[in-house]
Scaffold this active site. Structure first.
Site, mmCIF file in Angstrom:
data_model
loop_
_atom_site.group_PDB
_atom_site.id
_atom_site.type_symbol
_atom_site.label_atom_id
_atom_site.label_comp_id
_atom_site.label_asym_id
_atom_site.label_seq_id
_atom_site.Cartn_x
_atom_site.Cartn_y
_atom_site.Cartn_z
ATOM 1 N N ARG A 117 68.444 36.594 23.433
ATOM 2 C CA ARG A 117 67.223 36.986 23.861
ATOM 3 C C ARG A 117 68.103 38.031 24.756
ATOM 4 O O ARG A 117 69.480 38.696 24.246
ATOM 5 C CB ARG A 117 67.186 35.992 25.401
ATOM 6 C CG ARG A 117 68.058 35.412 25.897
ATOM 7 C CD ARG A 117 68.164 35.364 27.316
ATOM 8 N NE ARG A 117 68.456 36.103 28.401
ATOM 9 C CZ ARG A 117 69.590 37.356 28.528
ATOM 10 N NH1 ARG A 117 70.702 36.900 27.782
ATOM 11 N NH2 ARG A 117 68.937 38.647 28.748
ATOM 12 N N GLY A 118 67.306 38.688 25.843
ATOM 13 C CA GLY A 118 67.116 40.151 25.754
ATOM 14 C C GLY A 118 66.465 41.009 24.418
ATOM 15 O O GLY A 118 66.890 40.725 22.995
ATOM 16 N N ARG A 167 57.572 37.338 20.673
ATOM 17 C CA ARG A 167 57.722 37.261 22.612
ATOM 18 C C ARG A 167 56.836 39.068 22.368
ATOM 19 O O ARG A 167 57.086 40.291 21.872
ATOM 20 C CB ARG A 167 59.690 37.694 22.720
ATOM 21 C CG ARG A 167 59.414 35.564 23.219
ATOM 22 C CD ARG A 167 61.589 36.228 23.496
ATOM 23 N NE ARG A 167 60.909 36.119 25.230
ATOM 24 C CZ ARG A 167 61.663 36.416 25.949
ATOM 25 N NH1 ARG A 167 62.940 36.724 25.195
ATOM 26 N NH2 ARG A 167 61.563 35.951 27.075
ATOM 27 N N GLN A 198 69.205 33.117 34.029
ATOM 28 C CA GLN A 198 69.646 34.082 32.652
ATOM 29 C C GLN A 198 70.855 34.747 33.200
ATOM 30 O O GLN A 198 72.556 35.359 33.322
ATOM 31 C CB GLN A 198 69.257 35.238 32.632
ATOM 32 C CG GLN A 198 68.044 34.324 30.908
ATOM 33 C CD GLN A 198 66.892 34.322 31.695
ATOM 34 O OE1 GLN A 198 66.225 33.773 33.235
ATOM 35 N NE2 GLN A 198 65.773 34.673 31.179
ATOM 36 N N ASP A 242 63.321 46.048 29.610
ATOM 37 C CA ASP A 242 63.071 45.590 28.480
ATOM 38 C C ASP A 242 61.627 46.235 27.718
ATOM 39 O O ASP A 242 61.640 46.724 26.501
ATOM 40 C CB ASP A 242 61.649 44.195 28.352
ATOM 41 C CG ASP A 242 62.618 43.018 29.461
ATOM 42 O OD1 ASP A 242 63.472 42.537 29.665
ATOM 43 O OD2 ASP A 242 63.061 42.369 27.713
ATOM 44 N N ASN A 266 60.476 44.700 32.944
ATOM 45 C CA ASN A 266 62.562 43.574 33.410
ATOM 46 C C ASN A 266 62.175 42.629 33.667
ATOM 47 O O ASN A 266 60.393 42.233 34.436
ATOM 48 C CB ASN A 266 62.887 44.241 34.442
ATOM 49 C CG ASN A 266 64.538 44.407 33.812
ATOM 50 O OD1 ASN A 266 65.350 43.864 32.564
ATOM 51 N ND2 ASN A 266 65.030 43.703 34.515
ATOM 52 N N LYS A 267 63.133 41.564 33.921
ATOM 53 C CA LYS A 267 62.716 40.586 34.411
ATOM 54 C C LYS A 267 62.070 40.496 35.539
ATOM 55 O O LYS A 267 62.569 41.203 36.455
ATOM 56 C CB LYS A 267 64.113 40.035 34.170
ATOM 57 C CG LYS A 267 63.988 38.717 34.653
ATOM 58 C CD LYS A 267 63.345 37.537 33.261
ATOM 59 C CE LYS A 267 63.441 37.677 32.665
ATOM 60 N NZ LYS A 267 62.671 37.014 31.471
HETATM 61 C C1 LIG Z 1 70.198 44.220 27.653
HETATM 62 S S1 LIG Z 1 68.317 44.118 28.574
HETATM 63 C C2 LIG Z 1 68.048 42.268 28.910
HETATM 64 C C3 LIG Z 1 66.819 42.302 29.896
HETATM 65 O O1 LIG Z 1 66.599 40.678 28.565
HETATM 66 C C4 LIG Z 1 66.141 40.094 29.489
HETATM 67 O O2 LIG Z 1 64.463 39.331 29.440
HETATM 68 P P1 LIG Z 1 64.676 37.780 28.422
HETATM 69 O O3 LIG Z 1 66.994 37.185 29.652
HETATM 70 O O4 LIG Z 1 64.063 37.220 28.739
HETATM 71 O O5 LIG Z 1 65.195 38.209 27.470
HETATM 72 C C5 LIG Z 1 65.526 40.565 30.809
HETATM 73 O O6 LIG Z 1 64.816 41.021 32.030
HETATM 74 C C6 LIG Z 1 66.966 41.462 30.997
HETATM 75 O O7 LIG Z 1 66.795 42.394 31.264
#
Ligand SMILES: CSC[C@H]1O[C@H](OP(=O)(O)O)[C@H](O)[C@@H]1O
Length: 349
Positions: A50-51, A93, A200, A241, A251-252
């Site tokens: 993820r990320g 996603r 996370q 994101d 973003n998250k």
């Molecule tokens: C370095 S980008 C990371 C970004 O992605 C995460 O989302 P997820 O854990 O759902 O993939 C989160 O928004 C982070 O800031």
């Protein structure tokens, strides 16, 4: 500054990808091999990887895995297969632009070499996926270096979710800024939002900070306001994101709340992201598709049910922070300040 990233979460091993399955962290460091596009789709969907940058990199390798045994009868049929697999992978996603960005880049590369033998095109796809991976390593290192000028001495940085090597090709985005601040002797400590519902922050960012031997405190998301009110936060640095042309940032979930809180307490609020997270095709954040995830992520805490059966749940994985609340966006090309649309156009010109 020369220092190694604490670990690698994605590795190409001759004929397959190896990732850390992040759903097992922090208790267990489990590595899994992905050998098909279906396994890549599943790993992205279930957030084993993820990320934003990390799913772009993994998606790129996934396209190669899906095409390496494709028939070599005609370019048109091969290109149609590339498009089909790209659509499939992209469906895992929707919010992080890096996945579609990587797949579009690969399809453009395929079309650009359409006169070559398909066997050669397949190798070019793999080489391009490796280039995207190595480019992210370099870009994220630069993000950390560029962010240093924003960090005061004895900085207490609050961050949200996870933006380190687990979310990228190596150094991370906001985490790279934290790493560089630490190695420059400018960091007093990090405040780590646990980041409900999938944690996370408490599962992944703490794990990375321990590996990097960086001092931190873990806090529940709702303690961020109290920390700011007590004057214990000097700046907020987090990831992205998808950033639209005007600087609005997805973003998250919980990021927008932090931006409003930082604004209310006159605390600088920084987004860190590579160019691959900036979507110049979207004018404003209102156009970003926000991923809605399963209710059980909210109604259960691990294996413990924490809400009655049949409750209605609202579980967006992201929110959108308006550009007016973002002090600056830290990229590999430098620190971008408002007007974001004007400055992004210069960045991409
Ligand atoms: C370095 S980008 C990371 C970004 O992605 C995460 O989302 P997820 O854990 O759902 O993939 C989160 O928004 C982070 O800031």
């Amino acid at each position: 500054m020369n220092f190694k990233a604490p670990f690698q979460s994605i590795t190409w091993n001759d004929d397959h990808i190896t990732i850390i399955d992040q759903t097992y962290l922090p208790e267990r460091e489990v590595y899994v091999d992905l050998t098909t596009e279906g396994q890549v789709w599943d790993a992205i969907k279930k957030m084993k990887v993820r990320g934003a940058p990390a799913i772009g990199i993994t998606g790129a390798y996934g396209l190669y895995l899906g095409l390496r045994n494709a028939p070599e009868t005609s370019f048109d049929s091969f290109y149609n297969e590339a498009d089909r697999i790209s659509e499939y992978l992209n469906s895992a996603r929707p919010t992080a632009v890096n996945l579609s960005w990587a797949l579009k880049r690969l399809n453009a590369t395929i079309f650009a070499v359409k006169d070559k033998p398909i066997s050669e095109i397949k190798q070019i796809i793999l080489d391009t996926a490796k280039t995207i991976h190595n480019e992210d390593r370099r870009l994220c290192k630069s993000i950390g270096e560029n962010g240093l000028d924003l960090i005061p001495d004895d900085a207490r940085i609050l961050t949200h979710c996870n933006t380190g090597g687990l979310a990228t090709g190596e150094f991370g985005t906001a985490f790279s800024v934290i790493l560089h601040a630490h190695h420059a002797g400018k960091l007093k400590q990090v405040w780590v939002d646990e980041t409900r519902p999938l944690l996370q922050g408490s599962r992944l960012t703490t794990w990375e900070l321990q590996k990097a031997e960086i001092p931190f405190h873990l806090n529940v998301d709702s303690a961020a306001a109290f920390l700011m009110q007590q004057g214990k936060v000097d700046l907020v640095v987090l990831g992205a994101d998808r950033i639209t042309k005007n600087g609005d940032t997805a973003n998250k979930i919980g990021t927008y709340s932090l931006a409003v809180l930082a604004d209310a307490h006159n605390i600088p609020f920084y987004v860190a992201a590579p160019y691959s997270t900036i979507d110049m095709d979207l004018e404003t954040g209102s156009e970003i598709e926000i991923e809605q995830r399963d209710a059980d992520e909210v109604t259960n805490f691990g294996n413990k049910q924490t809400a009655p059966d049949k409750v209605d749940v609202y579980n967006p994985a992201f929110d959108v922070t308006p550009n007016r609340l973002i002090t600056a966006i830290i990229t590999e090309k430098g620190v971008i300040k408002p007007n974001y649309k004007t400055n992004f156009e210069k960045l991409f010109s």
